[in-house]
Design an enzyme around this catalytic site. Sequence first.
Site, PDB file in Angstrom:
ATOM      1  N   GLU A 171       0.757  -1.253   0.000  1.00  0.00           N
ATOM      2  CA  GLU A 171       0.000   0.000   0.000  1.00  0.00           C
ATOM      3  C   GLU A 171       0.794   1.314   0.000  1.00  0.00           C
ATOM      4  OE1 GLU A 171      -3.139  -0.176   2.970  1.00  0.00           O
ATOM      5  OE2 GLU A 171      -4.183  -1.707   1.795  1.00  0.00           O
ATOM      6  N   GLU A 283      -5.538  -7.949  -0.959  1.00  0.00           N
ATOM      7  CA  GLU A 283      -6.312  -7.652   0.260  1.00  0.00           C
ATOM      8  C   GLU A 283      -7.732  -7.311  -0.139  1.00  0.00           C
ATOM      9  OE1 GLU A 283      -5.035  -4.674   3.088  1.00  0.00           O
ATOM     10  OE2 GLU A 283      -2.996  -5.469   3.165  1.00  0.00           O
TER      11      GLU A 283
END
Length: 360
Positions: A171, A283
């Site tokens: 991320e 995710e």
Amino acid sequence: MAIKILHSFVATTLSLTTVLANAQTSAPLQFAGVNIAGFDFGCGTDGTCTSSGAVPPVSQLSGIDGLGQMQHFVNDNGYNVFRLPVGWQYLTRDQMTGVLDETQFANYNMLVSDCLSTGAYCVIDIHNYARYNGQIIGQGGPSNEIFAELWSNIASYWKNESKVIFGVMNEPHDIPSITTWAESGKSAVTAIREAGATNQLILLPGTDYASAKTFVSSGSADALSTVQNPDGTFTNLIMDVHKYLDSDSSGNNAECVTNGIEEAWDPLATWLRANGRQALNSETGGGNVDSCVSYISQQITYQAQQSDVILGYIGWSAGSFATYYVLSQVPSYIGTGWNDTLLVSMAMSPKTNLLVVSVV
Ligand SMILES: *[C@@H]1O[C@H](CO)[C@@H](O)[C@H](O)[C@H]1NC(C)=O
Ligand SMILES: *[C@@H]1O[C@H](CO)[C@@H](O)[C@H](O)[C@H]1NC(C)=O
């Protein structure tokens, strides 16, 4: 399921045609699994992690039974991949370096070995948001050379393990220059390949927390599509995307409000196909509530229809989380067996959705 098709048939033949057309175009996904979190605990989105904040999901390290969880997920659900988040600081014992601390790395390797022992694929995920202690890799923080050294050392250890997948970074966000970030990604790819890990999958994340929704619009797609292997090919360089289905796409809320198809998966799949690339959804998740069971099921069904370009999904999260964590996918050991959360048992388990190659 059979009842629904019969109902469609009775209602209109058009519905039956639609159902069958969808069934025919959906090929099985290659990957389904779950994150086994814990070595990343203590990491903030500014890339500040402390090695002492980690909560290893390894029973030999006084943690929960991560191996038991993974064996359950493989044997009872048909999962075939686990993502194993770890803080950069954990691996180097809080030194901003690419040199691994032997003891710390051996600890993390207990989890990776546990994962490999199940026969599943295992994603090494450096959970640092493109940062080290608040500073961005290659853009004021650690140099690309240090980042490459880290990946070189990790990859040399697992270069012969075909089931290890290298997740370059968790991320990235608020990145001043996405093209400069792509250069950092390229230095990791070069280091991994030159360390001898020539064929394994490498996951490349864009900005905006690896958003599937803004992967194209943020410029991440264009920037990362320039990252090549040292031999000039793009073989096994896979785009890494995340998607949460709650109202602010944060993964902080129990309720889901979208299946993500129109806003994220459709434009992403279109770009991937047009550019000859593939992505893995490393995710995704939601609360253990009916809205998430429904929307996550729709998302996975759609992903399976795009399985030429979307390889699969990995839930967030099992591992060291408490079973009352809002996005818990942690199974509970009860008496003689494991009991799954509502979302896993009703939507994410390949045994339930029958959309994953290991179970079909
Ligand atoms: C990888 O395989 C090569 C060739 O079989 C071998 O020489 C080497 O020691 C192995 N490396 C590791 C780290 O296992
Ligand atoms: C097992 O998990 C489900 C949620 O998936 C829950 O409703 C049920 O109460 C659990 N069973 C036991 C015995 O705890």
